[in-house]
Design an enzyme around this catalytic site. Structure first.
Site, PDB file in Angstrom:
ATOM      1  N   ASP A 142       0.858  -1.175   0.000  1.00 42.04           N
ATOM      2  CA  ASP A 142       0.000   0.000   0.000  1.00 42.04           C
ATOM      3  C   ASP A 142       0.901   1.235   0.000  1.00 42.04           C
ATOM      4  O   ASP A 142       2.053   1.162   0.425  1.00 42.04           O
ATOM      5  CB  ASP A 142      -0.888  -0.031   1.253  1.00 42.04           C
ATOM      6  N   ASP A 175      -3.547  -1.754   5.430  1.00 38.76           N
ATOM      7  CA  ASP A 175      -4.041  -1.344   6.746  1.00 38.76           C
ATOM      8  C   ASP A 175      -5.554  -1.228   6.809  1.00 38.76           C
ATOM      9  O   ASP A 175      -6.137  -1.215   7.877  1.00 38.76           O
ATOM     10  CB  ASP A 175      -3.425  -0.002   7.155  1.00 38.76           C
ATOM     11  N   ASP A 222      -8.174  -3.973   2.347  1.00 45.29           N
ATOM     12  CA  ASP A 222      -6.976  -4.779   2.110  1.00 45.29           C
ATOM     13  C   ASP A 222      -7.117  -6.204   2.637  1.00 45.29           C
ATOM     14  O   ASP A 222      -6.349  -7.091   2.242  1.00 45.29           O
ATOM     15  CB  ASP A 222      -5.763  -4.130   2.793  1.00 45.29           C
TER      16      ASP A 222
END
Length: 669
Positions: A333, A611, A615
């Site tokens: 990410d 996070d 995800d």
């Protein structure tokens, strides 16, 4: 039902509801019967005993159990009770491994439990023309709900009215800045979630403004529900070590049986006693089984866990230690992992000057620009020995910090130049204004989007400012303009037309969530080790590409694509292109799983970091899922194999290096 691509009138017609009256109690009951309650469902959980018995399905475990049983039978036949220690030890090892497996599975189930806990408990709804507060589980499509700052959104809903509305959607989209909402816009049908500005989503929160909305989806039909579905249906993958141990168990089993058969047959040809032959053959087979192997593996991996804790990596599943060493692709990410997860002012421009980098020694003109911008901010920053605490809109706190770097604290500025009046930010105007008393004069300060500001300015080189705005935007900076005017008296009716016209253009500030300083070095280490770094983010492709180039993730020959472009690809097309794509922007949870599985089909060991709630399915699908310990949601942590206590990409690389200790020599070289 897709409603973001329809007008408000079409939405109300499709849902057969009036915003003034809402649904009647009878109609709501009928719809609840049709759509179900507004809760996330899950498949029936296994009992503790079922999970315990499942631990004995592994080939190595079955062989060990057979060995223990045979050893016990031999001891009983020969009445050699002193040898009971060996089968007892085997059973103890197997049972302890099973207990550990049940414990790990129980922790994994917490991901779905955490997702359910994100639901809002209550909702303000209009039923039969009367506003009331009900249990959020009773909401149905077509319900008219009211929202204001501080509320959790109880279901997916299409906005009917909005006033300066902002929604925190980081858990769903990965964006660090609250999303501005507008009930009047009609969004393209294929727009990603982050661009559906006329919608609010279940589990997200309202950070600013008020709204009236009509519920479009409840329960498992919401975006959160779709993620829960993906999470529930995605099976845990076996690590390379688990696969190798299972394969070793099968080989040992076949070898033991073959040895038994050969010894028994050879003995029969030599006219030996069949019973004695059988006992000898079985004893030899049992002795060939490495009873201590599971215990040794557990001990060695536990040592690896302890070493990784010192490097800010908490391992939830022991086999993940070895898997890390085999990682060949790291999908990361952007926000908070590769970047600092904090909007930071990096450039400023004042009328007639040059672009300046923000530092502690900016020119006097830039300092005045920063001070005026700070005075026109509601956000604040508390500075302590332990760090900074940002309160309010991230774009505003970035301005406050930049002014602080130049020696001006917001509280001191407000005391010296007190605010007399103001008009708050509005998503329609995209402006905010305050009236401050500066050196005995009443000064109107306006900050906001340059395109909205330019039409209200009567002084300043707006052509040059437009060029600088485009230049900054091309570098993926979020740009705000600042302008001012002097007034004699504060109008009785504070309106945009009265205050925000006849302005003098002052300057521009550009901000971005900057890369972590250590991330660039970590990416370089990955490249040298033959590990492919890939950025997957909910942010815009221009911003993502700029950060990826700076970090060395997006290099010459690599591509950056959007979630919409990915949706247009078949699995075969993605497999053919995946090795050349380094950046995926504006992606959905389904997109993330597709990316992970495309790499796995290439035979790669994939590490995935994240996070947010969005995800979680990909974290579970990856060979090694890494959740963020600071900004990570409980859902993401529950679905992962590892948690990074410092939310740092460099920590992943350190953990991979640590995992190499447990890999074969060929890999470490």
């Amino acid at each position: 039902m897709l409603l973001h691509n329809k007008s408000k009138e079409e939405v109300l017609s499709a849902l057969d509801v009036s915003p003034e009256v809402g649904l009647t109690a009878e109609e709501a009951a009928l719809r609840r019967e049709k759509y179900g309650v507004n809760k996330l469902k899950e498949k029936k959980k296994k009992t503790t005993m079922q999970r315990f018995l499942d631990q004995f399905k592994d080939a190595m475990i079955i062989i060990l159990l057979i060995a223990a049983v045979v050893s016990f039978v031999l001891i009983c036949v020969e009445k050699n009770w002193g040898e009971l220690f060996e089968p007892g030890l085997i059973l103890l090892i197997v049972i302890l491994n099973a207990i550990m497996g049940v414990y790990q599975e129980g922790k994994a189930e917490k991901a779905l439990d955490a997702l359910k806990n994100m639901s809002a408990p209550h909702a303000r709804v209009i039923r039969g023309g009367v506003e009331k507060v009900i249990d959020a589980a009773e909401l149905v499509p077509g319900d008219i709900i009211k929202l204001e700052a501080g509320d959790f959104v109880p279901a997916d809903a299409r906005l009917l009215q909005s006033v300066s509305l902002k929604s925190e959607e980081a858990a769903l989209t990965g964006e660090s800045v609250p999303s501005e909402k507008d009930a009047t816009v009609v969004v393209d049908e294929n727009a990603p979630i982050g661009d559906r500005t006329n919608m609010v989503f279940s589990g997200c929160s309202i950070t600013y403004g008020t709204a009236l909305a009509v519920v479009s989806a409840t329960g498992m039909d919401t975006e959160m529900g779709k993620i829960a579905n993906l999470l529930d249906s995605e099976e845990d993958t076996q690590t390379p070590l688990q696969q190798k141990l299972a394969q070793l168990g099968k080989y040992l089993g076949f070898m033991a049986l073959a040895a038994c058969a050969i010894i028994f047959v050879v003995g029969l040809f030599n006219n030996l006693d069949p019973m004695h032959l059988f006992m000898t053959a079985v004893s030899l087979a049992v002795s060939a089984i490495p009873e201590g192997l599971p215990a040794i593996v557990t001990i060695v991996l536990s040592i690896g866990v302890q070493r990784m804790v010192k490097k800010n990596a908490l391992i939830r599943r022991l086999p993940a230690v070895e898997t890390l060493g085999g990682a060949s692709v790291i999908c990361s990410d952007k926000t908070g992992t590769l970047t600092q997860n904090r909007m930071t002012l990096t450039k400023a421009y004042v009328e007639g000057g040059e672009i300046e980098l923000i530092s502690a020694e900016n020119s006097e003109a830039v300092r005045q620009l920063l001070n005026y911008g700070t005075l026109c901010c509601d956000g604040s920053v508390v500075f302590t020995d332990e760090g900074e605490q940002h309160i309010g809109d991230p774009t505003e706190t970035a301005i406050v910090v930049a002014s602080h770097k130049n020696g001006f604290e917001k509280d001191a500025l407000n005391a010296k130049f007190p605010r007399l009046a103001g008009i708050p930010f509005d998503s329609d105007r995209k402006l905010m204004s305050t009236v401050n008393e500066i050196d005995g004069k009443k000064i109107v300060i306006v900050k906001g989007a340059f395109d909205m500001m330019a039409a209200r300015c009567v002084k300043g080189d707006l052509e040059a400012a437009k060029r600088i705005t485009e230049e900054m935007s091309g570098d993926a900076l979020r740009v705000l303009a600042v302008a001012y005017r002097e007034i004699d008296e504060i109008p009785e009716n504070l309106t945009s037309e009265e205050l925000e016209n006849g302005l003098t253009f002052m300057g521009l500030v550009g901000m971005i969530d900057p890369p972590r300083p250590e991330a660039k070095a970590a990416v370089a280490v990955c490249r040298r080790a033959g590990i492919k770094p890939v950025m997957i983010t909910g942010d815009h492709v221009v911003t993502a590409s700029a950060i990826a180039k700076e970090l060395g993730i997006l290099v010459e020959g690599d591509r950056a694509i959007t979630g919409a472009e990915l949706d247009a690809m078949s699995d075969d097309e993605l497999d053919a292109a995946v090795e050349s794509i380094s950046v995926y922007a504006r992606v959905s949870p389904e997109n993330k799983i597709r990316i992970v599985k495309a790499w796995q089909r290439k035979g790669q060991v994939v590490s995935m970091t994240g996070d947010g709630v969005n995800d979680a399915p990909a974290l579970k699908a990856a060979d090694i899922g890494c959740a963020m310990g600071i900004t990570g949601t409980d859902v993401a942590k529950g679905a992962s194999d590892m948690t990074l206590t410092d939310d740092n990409f460099a920590t992943i690389v350190d953990a991979v290096e640590e995992g190499l200790v447990f890999m074969p020599t060929s890999r470490r070289s």
